[in-house]
Every structure is written in C-alpha cells, then in structure tokens.
Motif scaffolding. Structure first.
Motif, PDB file in Angstrom:
ATOM      1  N   GLN A 212       1.270   3.934   8.928  1.00  0.00           N
ATOM      2  CA  GLN A 212      -0.121   3.806   9.383  1.00  0.00           C
ATOM      3  C   GLN A 212      -0.524   2.326   9.416  1.00  0.00           C
ATOM      4  N   ASP A 227      -6.842   0.185   2.402  1.00  0.00           N
ATOM      5  CA  ASP A 227      -6.861   1.631   2.196  1.00  0.00           C
ATOM      6  C   ASP A 227      -6.003   2.302   3.267  1.00  0.00           C
ATOM      7  N   PHE A 228      -5.545   3.531   2.984  1.00  0.00           N
ATOM      8  CA  PHE A 228      -4.800   4.312   3.985  1.00  0.00           C
ATOM      9  C   PHE A 228      -4.974   5.796   3.663  1.00  0.00           C
ATOM     10  N   ASP A 229      -4.533   6.629   4.592  1.00  0.00           N
ATOM     11  CA  ASP A 229      -4.666   8.080   4.432  1.00  0.00           C
ATOM     12  C   ASP A 229      -3.393   8.647   3.804  1.00  0.00           C
ATOM     13  N   SER A 231      -2.821  11.821   2.956  1.00  0.00           N
ATOM     14  CA  SER A 231      -2.886  13.288   3.001  1.00  0.00           C
ATOM     15  C   SER A 231      -1.550  13.961   3.295  1.00  0.00           C
ATOM     16  N   ASP A 256      -6.074  11.024  -4.171  1.00  0.00           N
ATOM     17  CA  ASP A 256      -6.413  11.402  -2.808  1.00  0.00           C
ATOM     18  C   ASP A 256      -6.790  10.210  -1.938  1.00  0.00           C
ATOM     19  N   TYR A 257      -7.179   9.118  -2.558  1.00  0.00           N
ATOM     20  CA  TYR A 257      -7.640   7.981  -1.763  1.00  0.00           C
ATOM     21  C   TYR A 257      -7.263   6.684  -2.460  1.00  0.00           C
ATOM     22  N   HIS A 259      -6.397   2.848  -3.049  1.00  0.00           N
ATOM     23  CA  HIS A 259      -6.758   1.605  -2.378  1.00  0.00           C
ATOM     24  C   HIS A 259      -6.375   0.430  -3.269  1.00  0.00           C
TER      25      HIS A 259
END
Length: 313
Positions: A212, A227-229, A231, A256-257, A259
């Motif tokens: 990403q 930050d990145f996803d 999931s 989950d998040y 950073h």
C-alpha cells in the motif's frame, strides 16, 4: 486346301539375347535388392542418402545432440521475504561438432499476464553452477526482460562442451498476486541440422499482496506519522519500519490501526540523511522483517533556527 500356312508378324528368334539386354535386367535386379534391403532395415532414406553424402555431411547427421539441465530453483513461490528466485541452467552439446544454442520463452495457459509482465527476468553466464547463488551479483554479458518478454540466451558450444547461465526472477512491490506458468525452450543447431528442442516448465505463485501507499500526516513542525490499512492481516500481526535494510528505532505496532511516529531522534541524519526518505512498513516474524505492507515518504526540513524536523514527503 492343303499345304503350309503362311505365318505373318514377328519372327521368333532362337538363341541367346543381346548382351545389352542382359545388363539392363541385371541392373534393375541389383537396384531392387539394394532398395529392398534398405527398406527392410527401416532406414531407407538415410541408407540411400548416406551412400552418396560427403564426409562433412556424414559427420553432421550424427553430430547434433543437446542436454539441458533443470531449473528447479525457479520452481518456487514468492512469499514472506522471498521476492527473488535464482537458479543455474546448464546446456551441453553432446554431439561431435560445434553447434550454436539459443533459447526462447513463452507462457502456458493459466498464467496471469499482469503478474508475468511485472516479474523481472535476468540471466548471465557463469563459470560453474556453484557460482550462481541468491546473493551473487549480476555478471557481465547479462540479458534481461520479464516473463512476458523472456530474454534470449545464446552462444556456441564445442563438441561435448557446456555453458551455464545464472537465471534470476524478481517481483516488484506492485506485482499482483497470482500464478505464472513460463516455459523455457532451448535449441541447438549446426548448419541445417538441429537437435530436438527441450522445454523446462516452471510454475511460480506470488502470494505477497502489493504494498500500500502509507498515509502520512504531520503533527506540528517536529514530526510526522505513517498509517496504513492492516485489515488483510490478523490483529496480532506485528509491524516495524525500515529505511532500506536499516530498522527505524520506533516501536513495533499491532492492532487494528497501527501507526508510526517519526522524529529527528529516530530518523537521524546519520545514517538516514536529509531530503526525501522512503520508509517500508514490514510484517515482523520472530523479530525478522518479512512481507512489505506499505511504503511511505518522509521529508527532512530545517526551520529558521536550523533545527532538523521530519515532515511528510
């Protein structure tokens, strides 16, 4: 009416036939025997042709032979930290005269065209198979392409001689997941005579999700966040940041998040330098970096007081 009948037409000649007729008949019989023996032996074409071939032609007919080694090292998947594969390929002229070899590549059914186009393929000659390792630098005489446009390996081999090429395939950070089924074909020829081409079939899977683009945000003038996803991964997956192969001294993140914060302290001028800095966010397994999850860009700026600060690139 009695008496002898008159006989008209050809006369019957009693006695030996002319010698020229005998010679013609014998010639036909001899040729028939030769052809019959040749056909019975299963090699009529070669037997009759060889009888009048020149010495050079006779040598050439039995001289072209090809032996190609395997490329097992390329028969693997891209996963974890494995982003390139390397294998030697040895080609041998098993014939009795010098011959020229060349290769070509193709894709068999079921291959991802996008993945094939994104996988770099490079080959270079080496002195021995042992010189072709995953850490070996690309040598002189290299040729390059992709699985969509495979580079040609070529050269001349003396009788019984071999040539070894080192082949390396590498995926890009943008390579899509999927499968490619490339086929490498090598041919050997001496003049108009050719050996039977040999194929080496390869299957490669890419299970690494394309990286990403990390989202960068600043917090004042002093530092920035990436930050990145996450999931696509389990919540317990651990991540860390790298500039090249150098670990940035911020903490590993999970959750989950995740950073990451970057300041002048954890991205010092030595060894990271100034200007734009590309940062990799990687999955950590047993303390070692593996899959590349995201890539972000930072920028070093200096304020009016000469203070070095980290901002978004």
């Amino acid at each position: 009416m009695t008496g002898r009948r008159l006989v008209s037409g050809r006369r019957h000649v009693i006695g030996p036939r002319p010698r020229s007729g005998v010679r013609s008949a014998l010639a036909v019989v001899v040729v028939g025997v030769i052809v019959g023996v040749a056909l019975a032996s299963g090699g009529a074409a070669s037997a009759l042709w060889t009888a009048s071939a020149t010495l050079t032609e006779k040598v050439a007919t039995g001289a072209v032979g090809l032996t190609a080694g395997t490329v097992d090292g390329l028969q693997a998947d891209y996963s974890g930290s494995t982003r390139s594969l390397t294998a030697p390929w040895t080609l041998t002229n098993s014939g009795t005269v010098a011959a020229t070899y060349s290769t070509r590549g193709s894709l068999s059914s079921g291959s991802s065209a996008d993945l094939a186009a994104s996988i770099a393929v490079v080959g270079w000659p080496v002195s021995a198979a042992s010189a072709c390792t995953s850490t070996a630098a690309v040598g002189s005489g290299s040729v390059s392409g992709t699985w969509s446009a495979v580079p040609n390996l070529s050269g001349t081999l003396a009788s019984k001689a071999s040539a070894t090429w080192c082949l390396r395939t590498s995926i890009a950070t943008s390579s899509p997941t999927g499968r490619v089924n490339p086929v490498l074909t090598v041919s050997l020829a001496a003049g108009s005579w050719t050996a039977t081409p040999q194929d080496r079939r390869i299957v490669q899977n890419n299970t690494i999700v394309p990286a990403q683009t990390a989202v960068c945000r600043t917090d004042g003038e002093a530092y920035a966040w990436l930050d990145f996803d996450p999931s696509t991964r389990a919540t317990a997956t651990r991540y860390a940041t790298y500039v090249g192969s150098t670990r940035v001294s911020n903490n590993e993140q999970t959750g989950d998040y995740p950073h990451f914060a970057f300041t002048r302290d954890n991205v010092p001028k030595d060894p990271f330098g100034d200007g734009l800095i590309s940062v990799d966010i990687r999955v950590m397994v047993d303390g070692q970096p593996t899959d590349l999850m995201a890539v972000g860009t930072l920028k070093v700026v200096y304020d009016q007081y000469g203070t070095r600060n980290i901002q978004c690139g």
